[in-house]
Design a protein around this motif. Sequence first.
Motif, PDB file in Angstrom:
ATOM      1  N   GLY A   1       2.467   2.184  -8.595  1.00 58.23           N
ATOM      2  CA  GLY A   1       0.757   2.071  -8.237  1.00 58.23           C
ATOM      3  C   GLY A   1       0.266   2.715  -9.472  1.00 58.23           C
ATOM      4  N   GLY A   2      -0.632   3.371  -9.262  1.00 57.35           N
ATOM      5  CA  GLY A   2      -1.378   4.179 -10.365  1.00 57.35           C
ATOM      6  C   GLY A   2      -2.694   3.773 -10.824  1.00 57.35           C
ATOM      7  N   ILE A   3      -3.080   2.585 -10.358  1.00 59.83           N
ATOM      8  CA  ILE A   3      -4.456   2.295 -10.853  1.00 59.83           C
ATOM      9  C   ILE A   3      -5.580   3.466 -10.483  1.00 59.83           C
TER      10      ILE A   3
ATOM     11  N   TYR B   1       0.855  -1.256   0.125  1.00 56.49           N
ATOM     12  CA  TYR B   1      -0.050  -0.118  -0.015  1.00 56.49           C
ATOM     13  C   TYR B   1       0.849   1.446  -0.131  1.00 56.49           C
ATOM     14  N   ALA B   2       0.749   2.143  -0.989  1.00 53.80           N
ATOM     15  CA  ALA B   2       1.405   3.438  -0.852  1.00 53.80           C
ATOM     16  C   ALA B   2       0.944   4.389   0.096  1.00 53.80           C
ATOM     17  N   VAL B   3       1.546   4.273   1.287  1.00 53.70           N
ATOM     18  CA  VAL B   3       1.302   5.040   2.418  1.00 53.70           C
ATOM     19  C   VAL B   3       0.957   6.426   2.394  1.00 53.70           C
ATOM     20  N   LYS B   4       1.425   7.188   1.007  1.00 54.51           N
ATOM     21  CA  LYS B   4       1.510   8.628   1.166  1.00 54.51           C
ATOM     22  C   LYS B   4      -0.031   8.819   0.524  1.00 54.51           C
ATOM     23  N   ALA B   5      -0.733   7.959   0.302  1.00 60.88           N
ATOM     24  CA  ALA B   5      -2.304   8.362  -0.202  1.00 60.88           C
ATOM     25  C   ALA B   5      -3.126   8.713   0.978  1.00 60.88           C
TER      26      ALA B   5
ATOM     27  N   VAL C   1      -3.819  14.064   4.091  1.00 60.37           N
ATOM     28  CA  VAL C   1      -2.421  14.007   3.941  1.00 60.37           C
ATOM     29  C   VAL C   1      -1.958  15.110   3.201  1.00 60.37           C
ATOM     30  N   MET C   2      -2.716  15.779   2.449  1.00 59.85           N
ATOM     31  CA  MET C   2      -2.171  16.845   1.711  1.00 59.85           C
ATOM     32  C   MET C   2      -2.882  18.224   2.432  1.00 59.85           C
ATOM     33  N   ALA C   3      -3.420  17.941   3.480  1.00 58.46           N
ATOM     34  CA  ALA C   3      -3.943  19.297   4.275  1.00 58.46           C
ATOM     35  C   ALA C   3      -2.778  20.016   4.977  1.00 58.46           C
TER      36      ALA C   3
ATOM     37  N   SER D   1      -0.115   8.464 -12.048  1.00 59.09           N
ATOM     38  CA  SER D   1      -1.133   8.024 -11.037  1.00 59.09           C
ATOM     39  C   SER D   1      -2.378   8.254 -11.894  1.00 59.09           C
ATOM     40  N   GLN D   2      -3.545   7.691 -11.393  1.00 64.32           N
ATOM     41  CA  GLN D   2      -4.758   7.840 -11.695  1.00 64.32           C
ATOM     42  C   GLN D   2      -4.928   7.506 -13.262  1.00 64.32           C
ATOM     43  N   LEU D   3      -4.240   6.266 -13.566  1.00 64.39           N
ATOM     44  CA  LEU D   3      -3.939   5.685 -14.815  1.00 64.39           C
ATOM     45  C   LEU D   3      -5.606   4.879 -15.259  1.00 64.39           C
TER      46      LEU D   3
ATOM     47  N   LEU E   1      -6.926  19.800  -0.894  1.00 63.39           N
ATOM     48  CA  LEU E   1      -6.282  20.602  -1.956  1.00 63.39           C
ATOM     49  C   LEU E   1      -6.533  19.884  -3.406  1.00 63.39           C
ATOM     50  N   ARG E   2      -6.879  18.944  -3.681  1.00 60.69           N
ATOM     51  CA  ARG E   2      -6.998  18.371  -5.069  1.00 60.69           C
ATOM     52  C   ARG E   2      -7.599  19.197  -6.054  1.00 60.69           C
ATOM     53  N   PRO E   3      -8.768  19.680  -5.769  1.00 64.49           N
ATOM     54  CA  PRO E   3      -9.544  20.509  -6.919  1.00 64.49           C
ATOM     55  C   PRO E   3      -8.504  21.815  -7.017  1.00 64.49           C
TER      56      PRO E   3
ATOM     57  N   VAL F   1      13.577  -4.756  -9.340  1.00 68.53           N
ATOM     58  CA  VAL F   1      13.405  -3.537 -10.297  1.00 68.53           C
ATOM     59  C   VAL F   1      12.168  -2.978 -10.053  1.00 68.53           C
ATOM     60  N   HIS F   2      11.908  -1.599 -10.392  1.00 66.58           N
ATOM     61  CA  HIS F   2      10.786  -0.696 -10.096  1.00 66.58           C
ATOM     62  C   HIS F   2      10.533   0.151 -11.311  1.00 66.58           C
ATOM     63  N   PHE F   3       9.273   0.237 -11.554  1.00 67.17           N
ATOM     64  CA  PHE F   3       8.918   1.434 -12.220  1.00 67.17           C
ATOM     65  C   PHE F   3       7.408   1.918 -11.797  1.00 67.17           C
TER      66      PHE F   3
ATOM     67  N   ILE G   1      15.818  -0.832  -8.301  1.00 74.70           N
ATOM     68  CA  ILE G   1      16.425   0.631  -9.044  1.00 74.70           C
ATOM     69  C   ILE G   1      15.080   0.969  -9.752  1.00 74.70           C
ATOM     70  N   ARG G   2      14.553   2.128  -9.731  1.00 71.73           N
ATOM     71  CA  ARG G   2      13.612   2.583 -10.546  1.00 71.73           C
ATOM     72  C   ARG G   2      13.901   3.162 -11.850  1.00 71.73           C
ATOM     73  N   VAL G   3      13.492   2.346 -12.863  1.00 71.95           N
ATOM     74  CA  VAL G   3      13.524   2.561 -14.298  1.00 71.95           C
ATOM     75  C   VAL G   3      12.493   3.666 -14.815  1.00 71.95           C
TER      76      VAL G   3
ATOM     77  N   TYR H   1       0.954  16.804 -13.793  1.00 71.52           N
ATOM     78  CA  TYR H   1       1.478  16.812 -12.370  1.00 71.52           C
ATOM     79  C   TYR H   1       1.634  15.375 -11.795  1.00 71.52           C
ATOM     80  N   ILE H   2       0.888  14.356 -12.219  1.00 71.18           N
ATOM     81  CA  ILE H   2       0.951  13.264 -11.604  1.00 71.18           C
ATOM     82  C   ILE H   2       1.426  11.892 -12.734  1.00 71.18           C
ATOM     83  N   SER H   3       2.133  12.552 -13.723  1.00 69.19           N
ATOM     84  CA  SER H   3       2.900  11.601 -14.614  1.00 69.19           C
ATOM     85  C   SER H   3       4.295  11.645 -14.496  1.00 69.19           C
TER      86      SER H   3
HETATM   87  N1  LLP Z   1       4.311   4.395  -6.384  1.00 72.70           N
HETATM   88  C1  LLP Z   1       4.963   5.331  -6.377  1.00 72.70           C
HETATM   89  C2  LLP Z   1       6.473   5.338  -6.854  1.00 72.70           C
HETATM   90  C3  LLP Z   1       4.306   6.651  -6.739  1.00 72.70           C
HETATM   91  O1  LLP Z   1       4.994   7.738  -7.043  1.00 72.70           O
HETATM   92  C4  LLP Z   1       3.014   6.608  -6.470  1.00 72.70           C
HETATM   93  C5  LLP Z   1       2.172   7.891  -6.318  1.00 72.70           C
HETATM   94  C6  LLP Z   1       2.461   5.587  -5.960  1.00 72.70           C
HETATM   95  C7  LLP Z   1       3.086   4.278  -5.876  1.00 72.70           C
HETATM   96  C8  LLP Z   1       0.891   5.259  -5.571  1.00 72.70           C
HETATM   97  O2  LLP Z   1      -0.019   6.015  -6.726  1.00 72.70           O
HETATM   98  P1  LLP Z   1      -1.458   5.801  -6.690  1.00 72.70           P
HETATM   99  O3  LLP Z   1      -1.717   4.239  -6.730  1.00 72.70           O
HETATM  100  O4  LLP Z   1      -1.958   6.298  -5.580  1.00 72.70           O
HETATM  101  O5  LLP Z   1      -1.990   6.369  -7.940  1.00 72.70           O
HETATM  102  N2  LLP Z   1      -1.431  14.019  -5.074  1.00 72.70           N
HETATM  103  C9  LLP Z   1      -1.835  13.325  -6.016  1.00 72.70           C
HETATM  104  C10 LLP Z   1      -1.374  11.850  -6.573  1.00 72.70           C
HETATM  105  C11 LLP Z   1       0.253  11.997  -6.418  1.00 72.70           C
HETATM  106  C12 LLP Z   1       0.825  10.557  -6.618  1.00 72.70           C
HETATM  107  C13 LLP Z   1       2.258  10.426  -6.371  1.00 72.70           C
HETATM  108  N3  LLP Z   1       3.014   9.070  -6.575  1.00 72.70           N
HETATM  109  C14 LLP Z   1      -3.221  13.371  -6.445  1.00 72.70           C
HETATM  110  O6  LLP Z   1      -3.902  13.885  -5.523  1.00 72.70           O
HETATM  111  O7  LLP Z   1      -3.955  12.962  -7.378  1.00 72.70           O
END
Ligand code: LLP
Length: 400
Positions: A224-226, A43-47, A359-361, A188-190, A297-299, A182-184, A134-136, A147-149
């Motif tokens: 991530g990115g789905i 899980y991408a904790v940043k979300a 998290v972005m608040a 996001s939001q693909l 903040l997203r909007p 290996v990582h790529f 290594i992130r390729v 911004y999220i590409s």
């Molecule tokens: N892995 C890596 C290396 C990432 O950079 C990210 C997101 C994820 C996984 C998780 O991506 P997700 O599955 O959540 O799409 N603040 C922006 C999104 C930034 C995403 C940054 N990286 C938004 O509110 O749309």
Amino acid sequence: MIDFKVLAEKYDTPLYVYDFAHITRQYEELKKAFSGRKSLISYAVKANSNLSVISHLAELGSGADCVSIGEVRRALISGIPKYKIIFSGVGKRDDEIEEALREDILLLNLESEAEMERVEEIAEKIGRQARISIRVNPNIDPKTHPYISTGLHENKFGVDLETAKRMYIRANNSAHLDPVGVHFHIGSQLTELEPIKEAAAIVADLVRSLKAIKIDIRFFDVGGGIGIVYDDEKTIEPYDYAQAIFSVLHGLDVTVVCEPGRFMVGNSGFFLTRVLYEKVNEGKRFIIVDGGMNDLLRPSLYNAYHRVEVLGKSGACSEADLVGPVCESGDFFAKSRMLPATEPGDLVIVHSAGAYGFVMASNYNTRPRPAEVAIVDGKERCIRAKESFEDLIRLEKMCL
Ligand code: LLP
């Protein structure tokens, strides 16, 4: 059914509410999609890094993808086993690298040659061998918001294929580096599968060429990115996503790692805010609410669409901007949206706010960040209290 009215009264607005049953369903669906192979969902904790959210996912068996040592600590505290934790990020500090190595987490994901040298030095200094990936950067256009590409050479992330190869060979010859992954991650939001499949195919070829020179890559991390449905997007089905990745991995014995953030929590979350008043400026209608861009903040940042609903109000709608009280023109949740007539105190629900919301608040305009409430087994749990004014000034000192 979540009783938003009761929650808003009890915890005040603005407020975040998360439905944990939804998170469970998302996790289970993705895990099932990947069940044909060895896999790890990190899980991408940043979300959404609330400890309860992470520990809920830990209980389900999830790993964690972290981008700071703070996130690594959150993952560990929340019960994610260290062997399921990945530390990524384009700029890690020495102290972060050292702590991650001492914690003996699964992998450090590296994004430059310079970073690899630092990791090697630090591993040597503390007598460890660093497991790395290594992130390729496969130079693929993910067809999402710029911004999220992240998978194009013009983005700051990762290294090109040639550099990656050179780094793997170097790492393989180092006593203090163990190149296992290996990582790529292309964005996001693909919502399209083809770019992911193309990127995976390029990276799988790299893994084959590394195996040919006896560099044994065991973790194939697809990032991530789905995407999720905010409006009426057609999104990727987890099963198709997994199959597309499996289809390029023939002959490779690797554990597929995937790092979803938004998919896991995005549609579990609701942002609740109350109407303060309405006004009309030269024919333009504004609904002013007590939540602001500092809370969600997203909007403002991405012009992102979030569905909004005025609770319990139907009837005739007319165009309005839904705006917050922050002194910025960019402080809005919806623009030119068809909304019913509102009265002060009406509750507005902003949907799909579980990812990259709280998290972005920030505390901009000296506004306390909202409380967070989880609905677990039908019961509400406050998982973060609303900040007080005292919380906001706690670290400040008056020098006179
Ligand atoms: N892995 C890596 C290396 C990432 O950079 C990210 C997101 C994820 C996984 C998780 O991506 P997700 O599955 O959540 O799409 N603040 C922006 C999104 C930034 C995403 C940054 N990286 C938004 O509110 O749309």
